[in-house]
Design an enzyme around this catalytic site. Structure first.
Site, PDB file in Angstrom:
ATOM      1  N   ASP A  12       2.439   1.798  -3.693  1.00 23.31           N
ATOM      2  CA  ASP A  12       3.537   0.862  -3.940  1.00 23.31           C
ATOM      3  C   ASP A  12       3.701   0.570  -5.434  1.00 23.31           C
ATOM      4  OD1 ASP A  12       5.640  -0.742  -3.164  1.00 23.31           O
ATOM      5  OD2 ASP A  12       4.395  -2.513  -2.874  1.00 23.31           O
ATOM      6  N   HIS A  29       9.888   6.816  -8.943  1.00 27.08           N
ATOM      7  CA  HIS A  29       9.460   7.704  -7.848  1.00 27.08           C
ATOM      8  C   HIS A  29       9.006   9.052  -8.405  1.00 27.08           C
ATOM      9  CE1 HIS A  29      10.575   4.823  -4.885  1.00 27.08           C
ATOM     10  NE2 HIS A  29      11.870   4.879  -5.146  1.00 27.08           N
ATOM     11  N   LEU A 122      -9.634  19.677   2.092  1.00 24.96           N
ATOM     12  CA  LEU A 122      -9.107  18.315   2.182  1.00 24.96           C
ATOM     13  C   LEU A 122      -7.889  18.328   3.093  1.00 24.96           C
ATOM     14  CD1 LEU A 122      -8.716  15.329   1.083  1.00 24.96           C
ATOM     15  CD2 LEU A 122      -7.254  16.340  -0.669  1.00 24.96           C
TER      16      LEU A 122
HETATM   17  C1  IPE Z   1       5.284   0.228   1.720  1.00 23.91           C
HETATM   18  O1  IPE Z   1       5.939  -0.188   0.565  1.00 23.91           O
HETATM   19  C2  IPE Z   1       5.735   1.592   2.094  1.00 23.91           C
HETATM   20  C3  IPE Z   1       5.352   2.660   1.189  1.00 23.91           C
HETATM   21  C4  IPE Z   1       4.591   2.563   0.139  1.00 23.91           C
HETATM   22  C5  IPE Z   1       5.869   3.941   1.537  1.00 23.91           C
HETATM   23  P1  IPE Z   1       7.243  -1.093   0.616  1.00 23.91           P
HETATM   24  O2  IPE Z   1       7.613  -1.367  -0.787  1.00 23.91           O
HETATM   25  O3  IPE Z   1       8.262  -0.460   1.482  1.00 23.91           O
HETATM   26  O4  IPE Z   1       6.717  -2.396   1.349  1.00 23.91           O
HETATM   27  P2  IPE Z   1       7.399  -3.825   1.454  1.00 23.91           P
HETATM   28  O5  IPE Z   1       8.775  -3.630   2.004  1.00 23.91           O
HETATM   29  O6  IPE Z   1       7.434  -4.397   0.085  1.00 23.91           O
HETATM   30  O7  IPE Z   1       6.489  -4.595   2.346  1.00 23.91           O
HETATM   31  C1  IPE Z   2       6.700   2.628  -3.051  1.00 20.31           C
HETATM   32  O1  IPE Z   2       7.262   2.105  -4.196  1.00 20.31           O
HETATM   33  C2  IPE Z   2       7.297   3.946  -2.705  1.00 20.31           C
HETATM   34  C3  IPE Z   2       8.166   3.927  -1.534  1.00 20.31           C
HETATM   35  C4  IPE Z   2       8.339   2.952  -0.703  1.00 20.31           C
HETATM   36  C5  IPE Z   2       8.922   5.130  -1.309  1.00 20.31           C
HETATM   37  P1  IPE Z   2       8.496   1.122  -4.113  1.00 20.31           P
HETATM   38  O2  IPE Z   2       9.745   1.920  -4.200  1.00 20.31           O
HETATM   39  O3  IPE Z   2       8.370   0.225  -2.945  1.00 20.31           O
HETATM   40  O4  IPE Z   2       8.304   0.295  -5.459  1.00 20.31           O
HETATM   41  P2  IPE Z   2       8.538  -1.237  -5.653  1.00 20.31           P
HETATM   42  O5  IPE Z   2       7.598  -1.942  -4.721  1.00 20.31           O
HETATM   43  O6  IPE Z   2       9.971  -1.510  -5.329  1.00 20.31           O
HETATM   44  O7  IPE Z   2       8.198  -1.481  -7.074  1.00 20.31           O
HETATM   45 MG    MG Z   3       7.480  -1.613  -2.714  1.00 23.75          MG
END
Ligand code: IPE
Ligand code: IPE
Ligand code: MG
Length: 224
Positions: A12, A29, A122
């Site tokens: 995240d 990303h 792995l």
């Molecule tokens: C969790 O992250 C999902 C992934 C890392 C793929 P999110 O950014 O979607 O989670 P929430 O919505 O903040 O809980």
């Molecule tokens: C996690 O990073 C990756 C995915 C959910 C694809 P986020 O895109 O949720 O990044 P933040 O949390 O908005 O910074």
């Molecule tokens: Mg996020």
């Protein structure tokens, strides 16, 4: 020293990183993918057998179309460019979650899974369109349909993580303390680390520090 067989990661913080350093979520990303490669390498160095990466949740469909499309394009390109390399490194790729993407991506995922199926170094489980609640509902439905007794062992067989041992260690980057519908059943006894750094800033050193701390924990599993 605790053995470490399976690490699961909620990757995240990409979006926030992108906004902070490049003024666009999507560039976060892109940068996050570099961390994925670093962490795969480091997982092998640590002789860990399973790595599960949460890449897209069942709730992430709520995001703007342009971000969703960008994420899947990134994944497509990654598979096209890197699957041979992963295969050479003896890495198995497995998707957990429902494959209902474009025909092109579905086929690429299936091809990658098939190509690397026998690899042993792995196993990387990519959680894509994954949600723990829908996984559990699906499992229960199939279990009842096949008239199986409801017990732990049988339920495990109907989960998307079938044949994968439960994670020993779960890491969530991005300074957020929640599970966001990830492996809720499987992490009953997993050690959980919440990391402040955003995923693109997370590095081998941070990973090894967590692993070191994990190794020292007294894991009880209900015992004393
Ligand atoms: C969790 O992250 C999902 C992934 C890392 C793929 P999110 O950014 O979607 O989670 P929430 O919505 O903040 O809980
Ligand atoms: C996690 O990073 C990756 C995915 C959910 C694809 P986020 O895109 O949720 O990044 P933040 O949390 O908005 O910074
Ligand atoms: Mg996020």
């Amino acid at each position: 020293m605790n053995p470490l067989n399976h690490v699961a990661i909620i990757m995240d913080g990409n979006g926030r990183w992108g906004i902070k350093y490049k003024n666009s979520r999507n560039s976060g990303h892109k940068e996050g993918l570099k961390t994925v490669e670093k962490i795969i390498k480091e997982t092998i160095k640590n002789e860990i057998k399973y790595l599960t990466l949460y890449a897209f949740s069942t709730e992430n469909w709520k995001r703007p179309k342009n971000e969703i499309n960008y994420l899947f394009k990134l994944l497509e390109n990654f598979l096209i460019n890197k699957i041979d390399d992963l295969h050479k490194q003896n890495i198995r790729l497995k998707v957990i979650g429902f494959k209902n993407f474009s025909k092109k991506l579905n086929n690429l995922l299936k091809y990658s899974e098939k190509k690397t199926f026998h690899n042993k170094k792995l196993q990387v489980n990519l959680a894509l369109n994954y949600g723990s609640k829908s996984e559990l509902i699906h499992a229960f439905k199939n279990l009842f349909k096949n008239k199986k007794t409801l017990n732990e062992k049988n339920l495990n067989k109907y989960l998307q993580t079938k044949n994968i041992p439960d994670p020993d260690l779960l890491i969530r980057t991005g300074d957020t303390k929640r599970l966001s519908n990830f492996l809720l059943w499987q992490i009953a006894y997993t050690e959980i680390f919440f990391e402040k750094k955003l995923w693109p800033s997370f590095n081998e050193n941070d990973y090894n520090k967590i692993i070191k701390k994990f190794r020292q924990i007294k894991r009880n599993f209900g015992n004393i």
